[in-house]
Write a protein that holds these residues in place. Structure first.
Motif, short mmCIF file in Angstrom:
data_model
loop_
_atom_site.label_atom_id
_atom_site.label_comp_id
_atom_site.label_asym_id
_atom_site.label_seq_id
_atom_site.Cartn_x
_atom_site.Cartn_y
_atom_site.Cartn_z
N THR A 46 -5.91 28.61 15.66
CA THR A 46 -6.65 28.34 14.43
C THR A 46 -5.88 27.39 13.53
O THR A 46 -6.45 26.46 12.94
N GLU A 74 -17.66 31.60 4.26
CA GLU A 74 -16.78 31.41 5.42
C GLU A 74 -15.35 31.10 4.96
O GLU A 74 -14.39 31.54 5.59
N GLN A 85 -13.78 34.39 4.11
CA GLN A 85 -13.48 35.19 5.30
C GLN A 85 -12.27 34.64 6.05
O GLN A 85 -11.43 35.40 6.52
N LEU A 86 -12.17 33.33 6.14
CA LEU A 86 -11.09 32.72 6.92
C LEU A 86 -9.72 32.98 6.30
O LEU A 86 -8.78 33.38 6.99
N GLN A 125 -9.73 38.50 10.43
CA GLN A 125 -10.78 38.14 11.40
C GLN A 125 -10.19 38.07 12.81
O GLN A 125 -9.04 37.66 12.99
N GLY A 161 -11.47 34.64 17.88
CA GLY A 161 -12.64 33.81 18.14
C GLY A 161 -13.39 33.48 16.87
O GLY A 161 -13.83 32.34 16.67
N ARG A 162 -13.53 34.47 15.99
CA ARG A 162 -14.23 34.25 14.73
C ARG A 162 -13.44 33.31 13.83
O ARG A 162 -14.02 32.51 13.09
N GLN A 163 -12.12 33.39 13.89
CA GLN A 163 -11.29 32.47 13.10
C GLN A 163 -11.62 31.02 13.42
O GLN A 163 -11.73 30.19 12.52
N GLU A 176 -14.42 29.77 14.65
CA GLU A 176 -15.74 29.44 14.12
C GLU A 176 -15.65 29.15 12.62
O GLU A 176 -16.22 28.17 12.12
N LEU A 177 -14.95 30.02 11.92
CA LEU A 177 -14.81 29.86 10.48
C LEU A 177 -14.02 28.60 10.13
O LEU A 177 -14.31 27.93 9.13
#
Length: 395
Positions: free
Chosen positions: A70, A168, A171-172, A177, A180-182, A184-185
């Motif tokens: 990330t 987002e 959230q990041l 998180q 994988g979600r990191q 996306e964000l």
């Protein structure tokens, strides 16, 4: 027990835990946060006022939970907020604060009140006849989002895009998180930064009557291009997230306490007591620049320190019977939800205006407001914020 944002109690009801810390371990090393925590009011306030020993430089860039992948995706923007006004020390802070304050004059803030009242009335015109709504999703956010967009200069057509990207953003950087979600964000965040960058470029070519144009006019003299992008990005966070969260927290508290609707003459103090007891902001991070000795504990130089304004606002030496909601508490405004000292939030006057105006309009239009039958209440998980993803209400 430790600070643990993955547990529901951490945000919803941490006060027994914080009380024990204030009494027994006022300087607490949290393994979960990787930081020392100051919990007593006097210590939190003193640290806010001591930029020499408790530095703001880099304190908002809470990216230690991000994976290497990330970080690589973010590149130079992994240190986003590196030049935001709350994230630097003097003399840079003094220069940035002076520039931003030009847009937050008393006259300018007062001029926004009429527009914000209209925006609240517009929302209620649409939902009042239904008798039921999700307060967070359908009432609390839209007026603040629209007012902030107009203030910044974001076109109406882009409001939804900005609101989604700001979520987002939060959230990041400020909420744990999975890997994988990191990623996306991170992609969404880079898209958001690109948008703000293009807005600044556009206003440089064609100035309008908005905050972005005012700040852009200072590039090269007082501010850098990056500083302007980060200022705008973060004020959008406040308007799209922090203020609506505080309104949701406040309405929930007032309904539970049987204090709805709030009489107009009590609204201003009710806003302060709601921020004190259910603040949307839970604290600020700092870095110790030198070894700091406090209550028999040494905080080593270079260590991260959380100034827990949430705990400070429940310190019984300052706020008698702190877990009790007192709508006319004389010193309710002594909370530090907006920070303290040189880092007192530049948007505090605007935030307070929005909260007072919203409670005033909502109380007049929906005097029978109540929690919906069987409504569940759960706070989102966050390191530094308290907010409700949903709140079902009826009237």
């Amino acid at each position: 027990m430790d600070f643990d944002v993955t547990q529901d109690w951490h945000v919803a009801s941490p006060y027994d835990f914080l009380r024990r810390l204030r009494h027994e371990r006022p300087v607490f090393r949290s393994e979960h946060l990787g930081a020392y925590v100051l919990t007593r009011y006097a210590d939190v306030r003193a640290a806010y006022g001591d930029a020499r020993r408790f530095s703001s430089k880099g304190s908002l860039t809470i990216s230690r939970s991000l994976t290497e992948e990330t970080r690589a995706r973010l590149g130079e923007h992994g240190s986003f907020l590196s030049s935001f006004v709350a994230n630097v020390d003097p003399p840079d802070h003094t220069r940035l604060r002076r520039s931003v304050s030009r847009a937050f004059t008393p006259r300018a803030v007062a001029a926004l009140e009429r527009r914000f009242r209209e925006l609240n009335e517009d929302v209620l015109d649409r939902v009042a006849g239904r008798g039921r709504a999700d307060f967070v999703e359908e009432i609390a956010h839209e007026p603040s989002v629209k007012l902030t967009a107009a203030f910044i200069g974001v076109p109406a057509a882009d409001e939804e895009f900005v609101q989604r990207r700001v979520k987002e953003w939060f959230q990041l950087f400020l909420s744990p998180q999975p890997p994988g979600r990191q990623l996306e964000l991170a992609d969404g965040f880079l898209t958001y930064l690109d948008y703000v960058d293009r807005l600044v470029v556009a206003r440089a070519k064609d100035p309008q009557d908005d905050f972005t144009s005012l700040m852009t006019s200072l590039i090269g003299e007082e501010l850098s291009h990056r500083e302007v992008v980060e200022l705008i990005s973060t004020i959008l966070l406040g308007g799209n997230d922090t203020v609506p969260n505080q309104l949701g927290n406040s309405v929930l508290r007032l309904l539970r306490e049987g204090q709805w609707p709030v009489p107009p003459e009590r609204v201003a103090n009710a806003v302060e007591e709601c921020m004190r007891i259910d603040g949307a902001a839970l604290g600020s991070f700092r870095f110790a620049t030198t070894d700091v000795e406090l209550h028999g504990v040494t905080i080593p130089a270079g260590e991260l320190v959380l100034l827990s304004t949430d705990s400070a606002a429940h310190d019984e030496t300052v706020f008698p019977d702190p877990e009790r909601f007192v709508i006319d508490r004389p010193n309710a405004d002594a909370h530090m939800v907006f920070g303290y000292g040189i880092h007192f939030c530049v948007g505090a006057a605007l935030g307070r205006l929005q909260l007072r105006t919203a409670l005033d309009v909502l109380g007049a239009r929906l005097p029978g407001l109540r929690l919906a039958e069987g409504a569940s209440v759960a706070y989102r998980r966050s390191i530094v914020g308290r907010g409700l993803p949903s709140l079902m209400v009826e009237w």
